[in-house]
Enzyme design. Sequence first.
Site, PDB file in Angstrom:
ATOM      1  N   ARG A  88      40.426  33.989  40.494  1.00 43.38           N
ATOM      2  CA  ARG A  88      39.877  34.995  39.605  1.00 43.38           C
ATOM      3  C   ARG A  88      39.038  34.372  38.500  1.00 43.38           C
ATOM      4  NH1 ARG A  88      43.470  39.419  40.195  1.00 43.38           N
ATOM      5  NH2 ARG A  88      42.759  41.208  39.008  1.00 43.38           N
ATOM      6  N   ARG A 160      50.965  52.429  37.843  1.00 36.09           N
ATOM      7  CA  ARG A 160      51.031  51.080  37.270  1.00 36.09           C
ATOM      8  C   ARG A 160      50.756  51.114  35.773  1.00 36.09           C
ATOM      9  NH1 ARG A 160      47.684  46.988  41.069  1.00 36.09           N
ATOM     10  NH2 ARG A 160      46.905  46.363  39.032  1.00 36.09           N
TER      11      ARG A 160
HETATM   12  P1  AP5 Z   1      45.860  42.791  40.475  1.00 36.12           P
HETATM   13  O1  AP5 Z   1      47.115  43.393  40.926  1.00 36.12           O
HETATM   14  O2  AP5 Z   1      45.163  41.816  41.343  1.00 36.12           O
HETATM   15  O3  AP5 Z   1      44.887  43.956  40.043  1.00 36.12           O
HETATM   16  P2  AP5 Z   1      43.300  44.124  40.130  1.00 36.12           P
HETATM   17  O4  AP5 Z   1      42.419  43.033  40.545  1.00 36.12           O
HETATM   18  O5  AP5 Z   1      42.974  44.731  38.822  1.00 36.12           O
HETATM   19  O6  AP5 Z   1      43.116  45.011  41.338  1.00 36.12           O
HETATM   20  P3  AP5 Z   1      43.928  46.239  41.707  1.00 36.12           P
HETATM   21  O7  AP5 Z   1      45.188  45.870  42.391  1.00 36.12           O
HETATM   22  O8  AP5 Z   1      44.011  47.147  40.513  1.00 36.12           O
HETATM   23  O9  AP5 Z   1      42.913  46.936  42.713  1.00 36.12           O
HETATM   24  P4  AP5 Z   1      42.617  46.635  44.248  1.00 36.12           P
HETATM   25  O10 AP5 Z   1      41.221  46.096  44.354  1.00 36.12           O
HETATM   26  O11 AP5 Z   1      43.709  45.898  44.898  1.00 36.12           O
HETATM   27  O12 AP5 Z   1      42.547  48.149  44.743  1.00 36.12           O
HETATM   28  P5  AP5 Z   1      43.583  49.009  45.617  1.00 36.12           P
HETATM   29  O13 AP5 Z   1      43.497  48.586  47.048  1.00 36.12           O
HETATM   30  O14 AP5 Z   1      44.906  49.106  44.978  1.00 36.12           O
HETATM   31  O15 AP5 Z   1      46.107  42.087  39.059  1.00 36.12           O
HETATM   32  C1  AP5 Z   1      46.764  42.750  38.011  1.00 36.12           C
HETATM   33  C2  AP5 Z   1      46.820  41.846  36.798  1.00 36.12           C
HETATM   34  O16 AP5 Z   1      47.574  40.658  37.108  1.00 36.12           O
HETATM   35  C3  AP5 Z   1      45.473  41.333  36.279  1.00 36.12           C
HETATM   36  O17 AP5 Z   1      44.851  42.238  35.420  1.00 36.12           O
HETATM   37  C4  AP5 Z   1      45.901  40.029  35.598  1.00 36.12           C
HETATM   38  O18 AP5 Z   1      46.448  40.279  34.337  1.00 36.12           O
HETATM   39  C5  AP5 Z   1      47.019  39.505  36.503  1.00 36.12           C
HETATM   40  N1  AP5 Z   1      46.544  38.572  37.542  1.00 36.12           N
HETATM   41  C6  AP5 Z   1      46.622  38.742  38.900  1.00 36.12           C
HETATM   42  N2  AP5 Z   1      46.078  37.707  39.564  1.00 36.12           N
HETATM   43  C7  AP5 Z   1      45.649  36.839  38.598  1.00 36.12           C
HETATM   44  C8  AP5 Z   1      44.971  35.584  38.633  1.00 36.12           C
HETATM   45  N3  AP5 Z   1      44.622  35.003  39.809  1.00 36.12           N
HETATM   46  N4  AP5 Z   1      44.674  34.980  37.458  1.00 36.12           N
HETATM   47  C9  AP5 Z   1      45.006  35.550  36.280  1.00 36.12           C
HETATM   48  N5  AP5 Z   1      45.629  36.743  36.168  1.00 36.12           N
HETATM   49  C10 AP5 Z   1      45.939  37.390  37.308  1.00 36.12           C
HETATM   50  O19 AP5 Z   1      42.823  50.420  45.508  1.00 36.12           O
HETATM   51  C11 AP5 Z   1      42.777  51.120  44.267  1.00 36.12           C
HETATM   52  C12 AP5 Z   1      42.995  52.626  44.522  1.00 36.12           C
HETATM   53  O20 AP5 Z   1      41.883  53.140  45.235  1.00 36.12           O
HETATM   54  C13 AP5 Z   1      44.222  52.933  45.380  1.00 36.12           C
HETATM   55  O21 AP5 Z   1      44.826  54.113  44.929  1.00 36.12           O
HETATM   56  C14 AP5 Z   1      43.655  53.106  46.798  1.00 36.12           C
HETATM   57  O22 AP5 Z   1      44.434  53.997  47.587  1.00 36.12           O
HETATM   58  C15 AP5 Z   1      42.261  53.681  46.506  1.00 36.12           C
HETATM   59  N6  AP5 Z   1      41.245  53.232  47.457  1.00 36.12           N
HETATM   60  C16 AP5 Z   1      41.133  51.999  48.036  1.00 36.12           C
HETATM   61  N7  AP5 Z   1      40.056  51.954  48.853  1.00 36.12           N
HETATM   62  C17 AP5 Z   1      39.460  53.175  48.749  1.00 36.12           C
HETATM   63  C18 AP5 Z   1      38.294  53.767  49.363  1.00 36.12           C
HETATM   64  N8  AP5 Z   1      37.515  53.073  50.192  1.00 36.12           N
HETATM   65  N9  AP5 Z   1      37.997  55.041  49.008  1.00 36.12           N
HETATM   66  C19 AP5 Z   1      38.785  55.763  48.162  1.00 36.12           C
HETATM   67  N10 AP5 Z   1      39.900  55.257  47.570  1.00 36.12           N
HETATM   68  C20 AP5 Z   1      40.228  53.992  47.860  1.00 36.12           C
HETATM   69 MG    MG Z   2      45.566  45.122  44.208  1.00 37.48          MG
END
Ligand code: AP5
Ligand code: MG
Length: 214
Positions: A88, A160
Amino acid sequence: MKIIMLGAPGAGKGTQAKMIAAKYGIPHISTGDIFRANIKNGTELGAKAKEYMDKGLLVPDELVVDLVIDRFKEPDCQKGYVLDGFPRTIPQAEALDKALSAIGEKVDYAINVEVPDENIVNRMGGRRACVGCGATYHIKYSPTKVEGKCDTCGADLIIRDDDKPETVKNRLNVYHEQTQPLIEYYTQKGIIAEVDGTVDMNDVFDAIVKILGE
Ligand code: AP5
Ligand code: MG
């Protein structure tokens, strides 16, 4: 096959990584899920990570890098893995490259799931996560059969802590500043692949399968 998922918070990295893991028989490694499991189990790592996550900030690199490098040395990773949420930052990407080259390996694909910021806030408000197995749903785009209950394990669904609109804005800013530069980093390495993440999640997956092969 070693795959990295790139994309803004809420772009669908987790959704697609789970589908990739199931199709290609490789583990899905999500640093966010690892931190959330640690928070739930009340570990020291969880307590430290929560301070940053609740503000929408990144957890410091030193708390993340060793964790992932230890994880992919486990036996289930022999055929590869899909990394979701790691790397990241540029230092995390460099640490990953260094650890892999030390064992004569490299990342095969960095898949960037493209979704504009305008779509993100909308998506996050509707996301629901299972407290039991970590499955992700969306009240509109991917609803459960029974409201509030996971289709897979029957446990309760939650919102979340970091999906509040204000925190989502911070996460997007942090993404643009610290994570987006990785697109250029992996473009330079010639392994970047872009997919449109605004279309239906099954169509996003079809585009990914075209890149990875059947
Ligand atoms: P993390 O859990 O990785 O969160 P993020 O990157 O903010 O990503 P999300 O999990 O929120 O989204 P996603 O892209 O996975 O989407 P999803 O598939 O769920 O990290 C959380 C926190 O942890 C960070 O902020 C940081 O603090 C820390 N952290 C983690 N890794 C780190 C690192 N390497 N270094 C430092 N800190 C770190 O989809 C989202 C929603 O949209 C769902 O409801 C889904 O059903 C819907 N959806 C998905 N695809 C579609 C589509 N095509 N059309 C319509 N809806 C859709
Ligand atoms: Mg995720």
